[in-house]
Design a protein around this motif. Structure first.
Motif, PDB file in Angstrom:
ATOM      1  N   ILE A 105     -27.275  64.238  -2.491  1.00  0.00           N
ATOM      2  CA  ILE A 105     -26.232  63.536  -3.243  1.00  0.00           C
ATOM      3  C   ILE A 105     -26.905  62.503  -4.141  1.00  0.00           C
ATOM      4  O   ILE A 105     -27.627  61.640  -3.661  1.00  0.00           O
ATOM      5  CB  ILE A 105     -25.246  62.786  -2.303  1.00  0.00           C
ATOM      6  CG1 ILE A 105     -24.840  63.660  -1.127  1.00  0.00           C
ATOM      7  CG2 ILE A 105     -24.025  62.285  -3.076  1.00  0.00           C
ATOM      8  CD1 ILE A 105     -24.172  64.940  -1.514  1.00  0.00           C
ATOM      9  N   GLY A 157     -26.554  59.478  -6.946  1.00  0.00           N
ATOM     10  CA  GLY A 157     -25.686  58.489  -7.593  1.00  0.00           C
ATOM     11  C   GLY A 157     -26.189  58.290  -9.023  1.00  0.00           C
ATOM     12  O   GLY A 157     -26.275  59.247  -9.792  1.00  0.00           O
ATOM     13  N   SER A 167     -31.063  55.417  -9.385  1.00  0.00           N
ATOM     14  CA  SER A 167     -31.857  54.202  -9.593  1.00  0.00           C
ATOM     15  C   SER A 167     -32.717  53.847  -8.384  1.00  0.00           C
ATOM     16  O   SER A 167     -33.341  52.788  -8.352  1.00  0.00           O
ATOM     17  CB  SER A 167     -30.949  53.015  -9.960  1.00  0.00           C
ATOM     18  OG  SER A 167     -30.065  52.723  -8.904  1.00  0.00           O
ATOM     19  N   ASN A 168     -32.743  54.756  -7.395  1.00  0.00           N
ATOM     20  CA  ASN A 168     -33.554  54.471  -6.211  1.00  0.00           C
ATOM     21  C   ASN A 168     -34.188  55.736  -5.629  1.00  0.00           C
ATOM     22  O   ASN A 168     -34.420  55.812  -4.435  1.00  0.00           O
ATOM     23  CB  ASN A 168     -32.670  53.792  -5.151  1.00  0.00           C
ATOM     24  CG  ASN A 168     -33.449  52.856  -4.262  1.00  0.00           C
ATOM     25  OD1 ASN A 168     -34.288  52.112  -4.739  1.00  0.00           O
ATOM     26  ND2 ASN A 168     -33.200  52.920  -2.977  1.00  0.00           N
ATOM     27  N   THR A 181     -24.578  53.051  -8.114  1.00  0.00           N
ATOM     28  CA  THR A 181     -23.154  53.308  -7.885  1.00  0.00           C
ATOM     29  C   THR A 181     -22.733  52.715  -6.537  1.00  0.00           C
ATOM     30  O   THR A 181     -23.588  52.297  -5.730  1.00  0.00           O
ATOM     31  CB  THR A 181     -22.897  54.823  -7.817  1.00  0.00           C
ATOM     32  OG1 THR A 181     -23.687  55.357  -6.743  1.00  0.00           O
ATOM     33  CG2 THR A 181     -23.234  55.516  -9.125  1.00  0.00           C
ATOM     34  N   SER A 189     -27.403  48.106  -0.313  1.00  0.00           N
ATOM     35  CA  SER A 189     -28.033  47.354  -1.406  1.00  0.00           C
ATOM     36  C   SER A 189     -27.531  45.916  -1.441  1.00  0.00           C
ATOM     37  O   SER A 189     -26.402  45.632  -1.035  1.00  0.00           O
ATOM     38  CB  SER A 189     -27.670  47.994  -2.747  1.00  0.00           C
ATOM     39  OG  SER A 189     -28.145  49.299  -2.779  1.00  0.00           O
ATOM     40  N   GLY A 190     -28.366  45.072  -1.975  1.00  0.00           N
ATOM     41  CA  GLY A 190     -27.947  43.684  -2.093  1.00  0.00           C
ATOM     42  C   GLY A 190     -28.947  42.861  -2.860  1.00  0.00           C
ATOM     43  O   GLY A 190     -30.063  43.320  -3.141  1.00  0.00           O
ATOM     44  N   LYS A 200     -32.101  37.099 -12.115  1.00  0.00           N
ATOM     45  CA  LYS A 200     -32.688  38.438 -11.931  1.00  0.00           C
ATOM     46  C   LYS A 200     -33.622  38.769 -13.104  1.00  0.00           C
ATOM     47  O   LYS A 200     -34.737  39.258 -12.915  1.00  0.00           O
ATOM     48  CB  LYS A 200     -31.527  39.436 -11.844  1.00  0.00           C
ATOM     49  CG  LYS A 200     -31.925  40.861 -11.699  1.00  0.00           C
ATOM     50  CD  LYS A 200     -31.808  41.339 -10.286  1.00  0.00           C
ATOM     51  CE  LYS A 200     -32.085  42.817 -10.245  1.00  0.00           C
ATOM     52  NZ  LYS A 200     -32.241  43.353  -8.942  1.00  0.00           N
TER      53      LYS A 200
HETATM   54  C1  LIG Z   1     -34.065  47.762 -12.380  1.00  0.00           C
HETATM   55  C2  LIG Z   1     -33.587  47.972 -10.960  1.00  0.00           C
HETATM   56  C3  LIG Z   1     -33.183  46.889 -10.211  1.00  0.00           C
HETATM   57  C4  LIG Z   1     -32.716  47.063  -8.896  1.00  0.00           C
HETATM   58  N1  LIG Z   1     -32.334  45.964  -8.182  1.00  0.00           N
HETATM   59  C5  LIG Z   1     -31.875  46.133  -6.927  1.00  0.00           C
HETATM   60  C6  LIG Z   1     -31.433  44.997  -6.158  1.00  0.00           C
HETATM   61  O1  LIG Z   1     -31.423  43.864  -6.622  1.00  0.00           O
HETATM   62  N2  LIG Z   1     -31.021  45.228  -4.891  1.00  0.00           N
HETATM   63  C7  LIG Z   1     -30.992  46.467  -4.338  1.00  0.00           C
HETATM   64  O2  LIG Z   1     -30.597  46.608  -3.177  1.00  0.00           O
HETATM   65  N3  LIG Z   1     -31.407  47.549  -5.049  1.00  0.00           N
HETATM   66  C8  LIG Z   1     -31.832  47.423  -6.316  1.00  0.00           C
HETATM   67  N4  LIG Z   1     -32.241  48.508  -7.019  1.00  0.00           N
HETATM   68  C9  LIG Z   1     -32.226  49.836  -6.385  1.00  0.00           C
HETATM   69  C10 LIG Z   1     -30.940  50.647  -6.621  1.00  0.00           C
HETATM   70  O3  LIG Z   1     -30.291  50.261  -7.823  1.00  0.00           O
HETATM   71  C11 LIG Z   1     -29.957  50.525  -5.450  1.00  0.00           C
HETATM   72  O4  LIG Z   1     -30.507  51.023  -4.272  1.00  0.00           O
HETATM   73  C12 LIG Z   1     -28.664  51.288  -5.756  1.00  0.00           C
HETATM   74  O5  LIG Z   1     -27.651  50.899  -4.869  1.00  0.00           O
HETATM   75  C13 LIG Z   1     -28.835  52.805  -5.680  1.00  0.00           C
HETATM   76  O6  LIG Z   1     -27.642  53.399  -6.177  1.00  0.00           O
HETATM   77  P1  LIG Z   1     -27.665  54.787  -6.969  1.00  0.00           P
HETATM   78  O7  LIG Z   1     -26.268  55.138  -7.269  1.00  0.00           O
HETATM   79  O8  LIG Z   1     -28.581  54.721  -8.120  1.00  0.00           O
HETATM   80  O9  LIG Z   1     -28.236  55.742  -5.846  1.00  0.00           O
HETATM   81  P2  LIG Z   1     -29.340  56.869  -5.991  1.00  0.00           P
HETATM   82  O10 LIG Z   1     -30.632  56.256  -6.395  1.00  0.00           O
HETATM   83  O11 LIG Z   1     -28.827  57.982  -6.831  1.00  0.00           O
HETATM   84  O12 LIG Z   1     -29.442  57.347  -4.460  1.00  0.00           O
HETATM   85  C14 LIG Z   1     -29.916  56.463  -3.469  1.00  0.00           C
HETATM   86  C15 LIG Z   1     -29.491  56.997  -2.094  1.00  0.00           C
HETATM   87  O13 LIG Z   1     -28.066  56.937  -1.989  1.00  0.00           O
HETATM   88  C16 LIG Z   1     -27.548  58.228  -1.652  1.00  0.00           C
HETATM   89  N5  LIG Z   1     -26.233  58.355  -2.280  1.00  0.00           N
HETATM   90  C17 LIG Z   1     -25.871  58.092  -3.555  1.00  0.00           C
HETATM   91  N6  LIG Z   1     -24.557  58.322  -3.742  1.00  0.00           N
HETATM   92  C18 LIG Z   1     -24.076  58.753  -2.548  1.00  0.00           C
HETATM   93  C19 LIG Z   1     -22.784  59.171  -2.093  1.00  0.00           C
HETATM   94  N7  LIG Z   1     -21.719  59.196  -2.889  1.00  0.00           N
HETATM   95  N8  LIG Z   1     -22.666  59.577  -0.804  1.00  0.00           N
HETATM   96  C20 LIG Z   1     -23.734  59.562   0.032  1.00  0.00           C
HETATM   97  N9  LIG Z   1     -24.971  59.181  -0.349  1.00  0.00           N
HETATM   98  C21 LIG Z   1     -25.143  58.774  -1.623  1.00  0.00           C
HETATM   99  C22 LIG Z   1     -28.578  59.201  -2.190  1.00  0.00           C
HETATM  100  O14 LIG Z   1     -28.478  60.455  -1.529  1.00  0.00           O
HETATM  101  C23 LIG Z   1     -29.871  58.462  -1.876  1.00  0.00           C
HETATM  102  O15 LIG Z   1     -30.202  58.636  -0.515  1.00  0.00           O
HETATM  103  C24 LIG Z   1     -32.696  48.359  -8.343  1.00  0.00           C
HETATM  104  C25 LIG Z   1     -33.094  49.460  -9.116  1.00  0.00           C
HETATM  105  C26 LIG Z   1     -33.522  49.267 -10.417  1.00  0.00           C
HETATM  106  C27 LIG Z   1     -33.905  50.471 -11.244  1.00  0.00           C
END
Ligand SMILES: Cc1cc2nc3c(=O)[nH]c(=O)nc-3n(C[C@H](O)[C@H](O)[C@H](O)COP(=O)(O)OP(=O)(O)OC[C@H]3O[C@@H](n4cnc5c(N)ncnc54)[C@H](O)[C@@H]3O)c2cc1C
Length: 302
Positions: A62, A64, A67-68, A130, A139-140, A211
């Motif tokens: 899955i 989102g 970004s991680n 997301t 996340s936080g 940030k």
């Molecule tokens: C510039 C930058 C700054 C950031 N700053 C922070 C910060 O301050 N704090 C922080 O905690 N993180 C930070 N991050 C990391 C990231 O943004 C977070 O972890 C974010 O919450 C990931 O969300 P995503 O939708 O991009 O998930 P993805 O990267 O697409 O996926 C991450 C995980 O979530 C799972 N997932 C996604 N959607 C679902 C769903 N609907 N159901 C089940 N599982 C799902 C995926 O399978 C995967 O295991 C940062 C990243 C960047 C690039």
């Protein structure tokens, strides 16, 4: 994996299905090969229909906002699912709670909460993921994380069973959640406290500024590569990396941000293998020099 059945059923499913889709532009690192199947359900029905046809024919990941995540250079031999438009709704439940679809960006949650005079979700304006990704990662930032604001979660498992789980039943850790990997989050009910939107805006602006001062922007990164090793040392992971690893180290186009040592960067055309070499190198250097065993925060998609 047989994909003939899926090809035949594709027109009947409420969503878009692509085969051998490149994954590179779907993640913040801009890294990765292809995925055998890429599915974007438009609705819950479309998602459940697909899960029933797909059953246990292969792996599912899955995605989102990507970004991680770090994908492989090789093809992902399964389905990458990215929730589509019907998972992007956001509604006001009452004066102190909102319901957000799993595909809503955390930034939009924060803005929606502000516009409705709800405080407590400002931290999300700093996270480029997301709601779904935020829950999975817990996340936080700035001392607040998803576990502090989640009331309940709606999900569907890979068998197509839909459920709602109250937050008290979920075990959250630092940057992870102990929910099974076959749970696809659909939406979340999030709580805050009533506050004037002008004051909330000030808080958001302040957090974004803090940030931006501390972390790089406009680069191909997935944010913090490793978790802070809170159980092993008081030191932040960036401090350990800075002390143990030469600044200019790179493997191919994979390197370390000069603004934040825990942010790894794809300078141009880094491969997944380059990024993993950098990760392994840093892990070993920190272990050898300090004894601290680093743990990845970014998710490796295998
Ligand atoms: C510039 C930058 C700054 C950031 N700053 C922070 C910060 O301050 N704090 C922080 O905690 N993180 C930070 N991050 C990391 C990231 O943004 C977070 O972890 C974010 O919450 C990931 O969300 P995503 O939708 O991009 O998930 P993805 O990267 O697409 O996926 C991450 C995980 O979530 C799972 N997932 C996604 N959607 C679902 C769903 N609907 N159901 C089940 N599982 C799902 C995926 O399978 C995967 O295991 C940062 C990243 C960047 C690039």
């Amino acid at each position: 994996m047989k994909i003939d059945d899926i090809k035949k059923s594709a027109l009947l499913i409420d969503g878009e299905i692509f085969f051998n889709q490149s994954i590179k532009n779907l993640n913040w690192f801009n890294i990765g090969g292809k995925t055998k199947i890429f599915f974007k359900p438009n609705s819950l029905k479309g998602l459940i229909d697909y899960l029933k046809i797909y059953e246990s024919r292969g792996k599912i990941f899955i995605l989102g906002n990507g970004s991680n995540v770090l994908f492989n250079d090789e093809t992902f031999e399964g389905t990458v699912i990215k929730l589509g438009k019907n998972f992007k709704n956001i509604t006001l439940l009452n004066k102190e709670a909102i319901v957000a679809g799993a595909a809503v960006s955390q930034k939009n949650v924060s803005t929606f909460a502000k516009n409705n005079n709800i405080s407590g979700l400002e931290f999300m304006s700093c996270i480029p993921g997301t709601v779904g990704g935020g829950i999975r990662m817990n996340s936080g930032c700035f001392e607040k994380e998803f576990k502090d604001v989640l009331i309940s979660l709606q999900l569907v498992d890979f068998n197509g069973i839909v459920r709602s789980i109250p937050a008290e039943k979920i075990k959250f850790n630092y940057r992870s959640t102990e929910l099974p990997k076959d749970h696809i989050f659909l939406s979340a009910t999030l709580k805050g406290k009533e506050k004037n939107s002008v004051e909330i805006k000030k808080i958001i602006n302040d957090l974004i500024l803090r940030k931006e001062l501390a972390q790089p922007t406009k680069i191909k990164t997935c944010g913090s590569t490793f978790k802070n090793p809170i159980k092993q040392t008081d030191k932040k992971v960036w401090e350990l990396i800075k002390a143990c690893v030469p600044d200019q180290i790179s493997f191919g186009d994979a390197s370390i941000s000069d603004k934040h040592a825990n942010f790894f960067v794809n300078k141009k055309n880094a491969k997944s293998a380059d990024m993993k070499s950098l990760i392994n190198f840093v892990t070993k250097q920190v272990k050898d020099k300090t004894g601290v065993k680093l743990e990845l925060e970014i998710v490796l998609v295998e």
